[in-house]
Design a protein around this motif. Structure first.
Motif, PDB file in Angstrom:
ATOM      1  N   GLN A  13      46.278  62.896  84.964  1.00  0.00           N
ATOM      2  CA  GLN A  13      46.035  62.759  83.532  1.00  0.00           C
ATOM      3  C   GLN A  13      46.171  64.116  82.825  1.00  0.00           C
ATOM      4  OE1 GLN A  13      42.173  60.827  83.223  1.00  0.00           O
ATOM      5  NE2 GLN A  13      43.177  58.836  83.062  1.00  0.00           N
ATOM      6  N   VAL A  14      46.385  64.048  81.546  1.00  0.00           N
ATOM      7  CA  VAL A  14      46.457  65.268  80.730  1.00  0.00           C
ATOM      8  C   VAL A  14      45.208  66.111  80.967  1.00  0.00           C
ATOM      9  CG1 VAL A  14      46.403  66.158  78.381  1.00  0.00           C
ATOM     10  CG2 VAL A  14      47.925  64.285  78.956  1.00  0.00           C
ATOM     11  N   GLU A  86      50.164  69.040  80.932  1.00  0.00           N
ATOM     12  CA  GLU A  86      50.528  68.381  79.676  1.00  0.00           C
ATOM     13  C   GLU A  86      51.626  67.356  79.966  1.00  0.00           C
ATOM     14  OE1 GLU A  86      51.972  71.702  77.480  1.00  0.00           O
ATOM     15  OE2 GLU A  86      49.982  72.617  77.220  1.00  0.00           O
ATOM     16  N   PRO A  87      51.782  66.354  79.101  1.00  0.00           N
ATOM     17  CA  PRO A  87      52.855  65.368  79.314  1.00  0.00           C
ATOM     18  C   PRO A  87      54.226  66.021  79.451  1.00  0.00           C
ATOM     19  CG  PRO A  87      51.346  64.602  77.633  1.00  0.00           C
ATOM     20  CD  PRO A  87      50.932  66.011  77.949  1.00  0.00           C
ATOM     21  N   SER A 117      49.246  60.535  79.386  1.00  0.00           N
ATOM     22  CA  SER A 117      48.386  60.869  78.244  1.00  0.00           C
ATOM     23  C   SER A 117      47.437  59.732  77.930  1.00  0.00           C
ATOM     24  CB  SER A 117      49.244  61.176  77.022  1.00  0.00           C
ATOM     25  OG  SER A 117      50.098  60.092  76.748  1.00  0.00           O
TER      26      SER A 117
END
Length: 117
Positions: A13-14, A86-87, A117
């Motif tokens: 996950q972010v 980050e994505p 995200s």
């Protein structure tokens, strides 16, 4: 036979973290500069980080301060610690070992990193 094997990719996950490993065999790994690069779908491969045979490091601006490259020559392994993901970090990550004098160049098969995200 020379082999570079990446591992440690996955879905995160972010804001999460992953540690990628690049394990080398068949070469004197400590003599090689090792680079991590990545390729996202529809984009060109881009440089991420490098650790020289002497231990000098450098990073792409997009990952500086979040990623750390290191090497353990006793284990013939280079690591990429990735924090605060980050994505935009989603990509296939590959390691590349290049001898600074002979220019011999070896690549691993890649490991997928997906940041949701």
């Amino acid at each position: 036979q020379v082999r570079l094997v990446e591992s440690g990719g996955g879905l995160v996950q972010v804001g999460g973290s992953l540690r990628l490993s690049c394990a080398g065999s068949g070469i004197s790994f400590s003599e090689y500069d090792v680079t991590w690069s990545r390729e996202a779908p529809g984009k060109q491969r881009e440089f991420v980080a490098i650790v020289s045979a002497g231990g000098t490091t450098d990073y792409a601006d997009s990952v500086r301060g979040r990623f750390t490259i290191s090497r353990d020559n006793a284990k013939n392994t280079v690591y990429l610690q990735m924090n605060n993901l980050e994505p935009e970090d989603t990509a296939e990550y590959s390691c590349n070992a290049q001898h600074p004098y002979t220019a011999r160049d070896y690549w691993g098969q890649g490991t997928q990193v997906t940041v949701s995200s």
